[in-house]
Design a protein around this motif. Structure first.
Motif, mmCIF file in Angstrom:
data_model
loop_
_atom_site.group_PDB
_atom_site.id
_atom_site.type_symbol
_atom_site.label_atom_id
_atom_site.label_comp_id
_atom_site.label_asym_id
_atom_site.label_seq_id
_atom_site.Cartn_x
_atom_site.Cartn_y
_atom_site.Cartn_z
ATOM 1 N N VAL A 49 0.856 -1.178 0.000
ATOM 2 C CA VAL A 49 0.000 0.000 0.000
ATOM 3 C C VAL A 49 0.889 1.222 0.000
ATOM 4 O O VAL A 49 1.793 1.348 0.822
ATOM 5 C CB VAL A 49 -0.929 0.021 1.234
ATOM 6 N N ILE A 50 0.641 2.099 -0.958
ATOM 7 C CA ILE A 50 1.366 3.370 -0.983
ATOM 8 C C ILE A 50 0.336 4.482 -0.847
ATOM 9 O O ILE A 50 -0.810 4.328 -1.246
ATOM 10 C CB ILE A 50 2.196 3.540 -2.275
ATOM 11 N N GLY A 51 0.724 5.569 -0.291
ATOM 12 C CA GLY A 51 -0.204 6.674 -0.125
ATOM 13 C C GLY A 51 -0.859 6.641 1.241
ATOM 14 O O GLY A 51 -0.555 5.814 2.087
ATOM 15 N N ALA A 52 -1.755 7.530 1.406
ATOM 16 C CA ALA A 52 -2.404 7.708 2.699
ATOM 17 C C ALA A 52 -3.769 7.042 2.734
ATOM 18 O O ALA A 52 -4.314 6.650 1.707
ATOM 19 C CB ALA A 52 -2.544 9.196 2.998
ATOM 20 N N ASN A 53 -4.307 6.960 3.911
ATOM 21 C CA ASN A 53 -5.616 6.366 4.128
ATOM 22 C C ASN A 53 -6.665 7.469 4.098
ATOM 23 O O ASN A 53 -7.101 7.952 5.126
ATOM 24 C CB ASN A 53 -5.621 5.630 5.469
ATOM 25 N N TYR A 54 -7.063 7.863 2.899
ATOM 26 C CA TYR A 54 -8.046 8.919 2.746
ATOM 27 C C TYR A 54 -9.453 8.341 2.766
ATOM 28 O O TYR A 54 -9.730 7.363 2.092
ATOM 29 C CB TYR A 54 -7.849 9.675 1.427
ATOM 30 N N THR A 55 -10.328 8.963 3.500
ATOM 31 C CA THR A 55 -11.714 8.499 3.529
ATOM 32 C C THR A 55 -12.534 9.157 2.424
ATOM 33 O O THR A 55 -13.546 8.618 2.023
ATOM 34 C CB THR A 55 -12.375 8.787 4.894
ATOM 35 N N TRP A 56 -12.098 10.275 1.917
ATOM 36 C CA TRP A 56 -12.822 10.963 0.849
ATOM 37 C C TRP A 56 -12.359 10.441 -0.498
ATOM 38 O O TRP A 56 -11.177 10.426 -0.818
ATOM 39 C CB TRP A 56 -12.601 12.459 0.910
ATOM 40 N N LYS A 57 -13.310 10.038 -1.315
ATOM 41 C CA LYS A 57 -12.980 9.463 -2.619
ATOM 42 C C LYS A 57 -12.196 10.444 -3.484
ATOM 43 O O LYS A 57 -11.270 10.051 -4.192
ATOM 44 C CB LYS A 57 -14.247 9.019 -3.348
ATOM 45 N N ARG A 58 -12.551 11.713 -3.430
ATOM 46 C CA ARG A 58 -11.855 12.711 -4.256
ATOM 47 C C ARG A 58 -10.357 12.741 -3.924
ATOM 48 O O ARG A 58 -9.519 12.777 -4.822
ATOM 49 C CB ARG A 58 -12.478 14.082 -4.053
ATOM 50 N N LYS A 59 -10.021 12.694 -2.631
ATOM 51 C CA LYS A 59 -8.605 12.701 -2.239
ATOM 52 C C LYS A 59 -7.912 11.415 -2.695
ATOM 53 O O LYS A 59 -6.761 11.445 -3.117
ATOM 54 C CB LYS A 59 -8.462 12.865 -0.730
ATOM 55 N N ARG A 60 -8.614 10.279 -2.626
ATOM 56 C CA ARG A 60 -8.028 9.019 -3.087
ATOM 57 C C ARG A 60 -7.764 9.066 -4.580
ATOM 58 O O ARG A 60 -6.731 8.596 -5.057
ATOM 59 C CB ARG A 60 -8.941 7.837 -2.748
ATOM 60 N N LYS A 61 -8.698 9.628 -5.338
ATOM 61 C CA LYS A 61 -8.535 9.726 -6.793
ATOM 62 C C LYS A 61 -7.347 10.638 -7.155
ATOM 63 O O LYS A 61 -6.605 10.349 -8.092
ATOM 64 C CB LYS A 61 -9.817 10.249 -7.449
ATOM 65 N N ILE A 62 -7.189 11.713 -6.426
ATOM 66 C CA ILE A 62 -6.056 12.627 -6.672
ATOM 67 C C ILE A 62 -4.745 11.906 -6.367
ATOM 68 O O ILE A 62 -3.803 11.954 -7.145
ATOM 69 C CB ILE A 62 -6.201 13.921 -5.845
ATOM 70 N N ALA A 63 -4.697 11.197 -5.233
ATOM 71 C CA ALA A 63 -3.488 10.454 -4.868
ATOM 72 C C ALA A 63 -3.184 9.390 -5.914
ATOM 73 O O ALA A 63 -2.026 9.208 -6.313
ATOM 74 C CB ALA A 63 -3.644 9.822 -3.492
ATOM 75 N N GLU A 64 -4.198 8.688 -6.406
ATOM 76 C CA GLU A 64 -4.019 7.664 -7.435
ATOM 77 C C GLU A 64 -3.418 8.282 -8.698
ATOM 78 O O GLU A 64 -2.475 7.740 -9.279
ATOM 79 C CB GLU A 64 -5.345 7.001 -7.754
ATOM 80 N N ALA A 65 -3.933 9.419 -9.100
ATOM 81 C CA ALA A 65 -3.454 10.093 -10.308
ATOM 82 C C ALA A 65 -2.000 10.537 -10.141
ATOM 83 O O ALA A 65 -1.203 10.453 -11.081
ATOM 84 C CB ALA A 65 -4.334 11.288 -10.641
ATOM 85 N N LEU A 66 -1.630 10.982 -8.944
ATOM 86 C CA LEU A 66 -0.265 11.454 -8.715
ATOM 87 C C LEU A 66 0.746 10.296 -8.738
ATOM 88 O O LEU A 66 1.875 10.481 -9.159
ATOM 89 C CB LEU A 66 -0.176 12.202 -7.395
ATOM 90 N N TYR A 67 0.334 9.132 -8.266
ATOM 91 C CA TYR A 67 1.232 7.984 -8.304
ATOM 92 C C TYR A 67 1.326 7.429 -9.695
ATOM 93 O O TYR A 67 2.266 6.894 -10.129
ATOM 94 C CB TYR A 67 0.813 6.904 -7.319
#
Length: 67
Positions: A49-67
């Motif tokens: 698992v890389i990245g943070a444990n975001y509960t908001w989908k928008r933040k998860r999508k942004i993190a996914e795009a950055l990786y």
């Protein structure tokens, strides 16, 4: 040695995702890929698992795009 990377976003627990990729969910893209090319199956030993444990989908999508 080849290293295969898959970056994805989910709100589900890691154990659920790994179980899907191991074959619990026969429709899993990762599972079908491993079967198709006779690749080592996903396990907790080769799953990270890389990245943070975001509960908001928008933040998860942004993190996914950055990786």
């Amino acid at each position: 040695m080849f290293i295969h990377l898959y970056i994805g976003e989910t709100a589900r627990r890691i154990i659920e995702r790994v179980s899907d990729h191991k074959g619990r969910n026969k429709k899993s893209t990762m599972y079908r890929h491993c079967i198709k090319i006779n690749h080592e199956r996903i396990s907790m030993d080769n799953f990270e698992v890389i990245g943070a444990n975001y509960t908001w989908k928008r933040k998860r999508k942004i993190a996914e795009a950055l990786y």
